[in-house]
Enzyme design. Structure first.
Site, short mmCIF file in Angstrom:
data_model
loop_
_atom_site.label_atom_id
_atom_site.label_comp_id
_atom_site.label_asym_id
_atom_site.label_seq_id
_atom_site.Cartn_x
_atom_site.Cartn_y
_atom_site.Cartn_z
N ASP A 66 -43.80 16.71 14.04
CA ASP A 66 -45.19 16.85 13.59
C ASP A 66 -45.30 17.67 12.29
O ASP A 66 -46.06 18.64 12.22
CB ASP A 66 -46.03 17.55 14.68
CG ASP A 66 -45.87 16.93 16.06
OD1 ASP A 66 -45.75 15.69 16.14
OD2 ASP A 66 -45.88 17.68 17.06
N GLU A 83 -53.83 9.79 17.28
CA GLU A 83 -53.58 11.22 17.07
C GLU A 83 -53.02 11.42 15.68
O GLU A 83 -52.95 10.49 14.89
CB GLU A 83 -52.62 11.78 18.14
CG GLU A 83 -51.23 11.15 18.11
CD GLU A 83 -50.34 11.61 19.27
OE1 GLU A 83 -50.75 12.37 20.13
OE2 GLU A 83 -49.16 11.15 19.28
O1 FUB Z 1 -45.75 17.29 19.49
C1 FUB Z 1 -46.68 17.13 20.54
C2 FUB Z 1 -47.57 15.99 20.28
O2 FUB Z 1 -46.81 14.80 20.11
C3 FUB Z 1 -48.36 16.08 18.99
O3 FUB Z 1 -49.43 16.97 19.06
C4 FUB Z 1 -48.70 14.67 18.81
O4 FUB Z 1 -49.22 14.35 17.54
C5 FUB Z 1 -47.38 14.00 19.09
O5 FUB Z 1 -46.52 14.00 17.99
#
Ligand code: FUB
Length: 330
Positions: A15, A229
């Site tokens: 991320d 997301e």
């Molecule tokens: O790293 C945890 C979660 O997985 C992140 O918040 C999301 O975007 C995904 O990458």
């Protein structure tokens, strides 16, 4: 697609939120993945991270400095677990680390921690940002100094538990992989930040993504294009680029608009699926080139929750469309 090398291999990272701060270094604020016996599930319990490191570099492909742990879950009074994807911003000589985590009621909120240097350490505010919910904060400071926070994530990120933009309207009956299948897709969220960068200065509003032909919102059933997301905002040539992950179709997609608050018109994909379930990125200009910061799970042999950050160069065509550059750094 040729495989790239992770920026570091001594810790798992994911991320990546990249920024070039005043001293012209590139800083990366990633999640810090760790081993866990928790089995993979649709709520993402296996992403059980509990601290953040910051990384910096003077040049893409050059040595990377690990500045060590800059914030730990145990130092944040409102947090119970799961420090997920963070971001950082600079304003008036201070640095702000935005991070999502579950509170003591197991509900994701977004917190902020303040530092004097881009590499931290960061001191957390005692409470989450009022009115914040869900995950994946991405900050954006526009050329006029106005700052915005984008956020939201489906399934484990709990975005589907809110039927409005009211953080108190959490509905636990929608936990899990329980998003709408008809009507318009759920949107990412955005709010202006206060001048001190610590609270929302406006109501939370929807980041609308429209179909380029019909100008209708992307449908909930359109999993190749709907927001899932990993919100990110950058500006190129006066246009605002909102980019994001499509989650269960594993694409990085983007949409463009004339205002940081949208609406945005769907413009295409940036990256095909990587090794591992999640895909999450940022985009920044550094030393005259544009770069995509992303992760995959190659360093762990494909274990979804043990990821590694990589970098690829991107270019824009004559219409402002994003393309991966042909020649890439190893
Ligand atoms: O790293 C945890 C979660 O997985 C992140 O918040 C999301 O975007 C995904 O990458």
């Amino acid at each position: 697609m040729a495989d790239k090398s992770p920026i570091v291999t001594h810790v798992y990272t994911a991320d990546p939120s990249a920024h070039v701060f005043n001293n012209n270094k590139l800083y990366i604020y990633p999640s810090h993945d760790r081993e866990t016996p928790i089995k993979d599930n649709d709520s993402g319990d296996q992403y059980d991270m509990n601290d953040y490191h910051v990384f910096s570099m003077d040049a893409v492909g050059g040595p990377v400095t690990d500045h060590g742990v800059v914030l730990k879950a145990e130092d944040v009074p409102w947090v119970s677990k799961q420090l997920w994807a963070p971001d950082a911003a600079e304003k008036n000589g201070k640095y702000y680390l935005y991070f999502p985590a579950r509170d003591k009621d197991n509900i994701f909120r977004i917190g902020v921690a303040v530092g004097d240097k881009p590499e931290g350490p960061f001191k957390p505010e005692p409470e989450a940002i009022k009115g914040s919910f869900s995950i994946d904060p991405a900050s954006f400071v526009d050329d006029d100094g106005e700052a915005y926070l984008y956020f939201g994530g489906l399934w484990g990120g709990q975005l589907q538990c809110y039927s409005s933009n009211d953080a108190s309207a959490f509905d636990a009956s929608h936990l899990g992989a329980n998003e709408p299948s008809t009507g318009a897709a759920l949107n990412a969220k955005v709010a202006r930040l206060t001048p001190d960068m610590l609270q929302f200065a406006s109501p939370v509003t929807d980041v609308q993504i429209l179909d380029p032909t019909t100008r209708e919102p992307i449908a909930a059933s359109d999993h190749e294009r709907r927001f899932f997301e990993a919100a990110w905002m950058h500006k190129y040539n006066g246009k605002y680029y909102f980019s994001y992950s499509t989650g269960d179709t594993h694409l990085l997609a983007y949409a463009t608009g004339d205002s940081p608050l949208g609406p945005f018109v769907y413009a295409g994909t940036i990256l095909e699926p990587v090794v591992g379930w999640t895909t999450h990125h940022s985009i920044a200009e550094f030393q005259g080139k544009w770069w995509l910061f992303y992760h995959d799970a190659t360093l762990s042999g494909g274990r979804n929750h043990l990821r590694c950050v990589k970098i690829r160069e991107i270019v824009y065509d004559g219409e402002g469309k994003i393309k991966l550059a042909e020649a890439q750094p190893k």
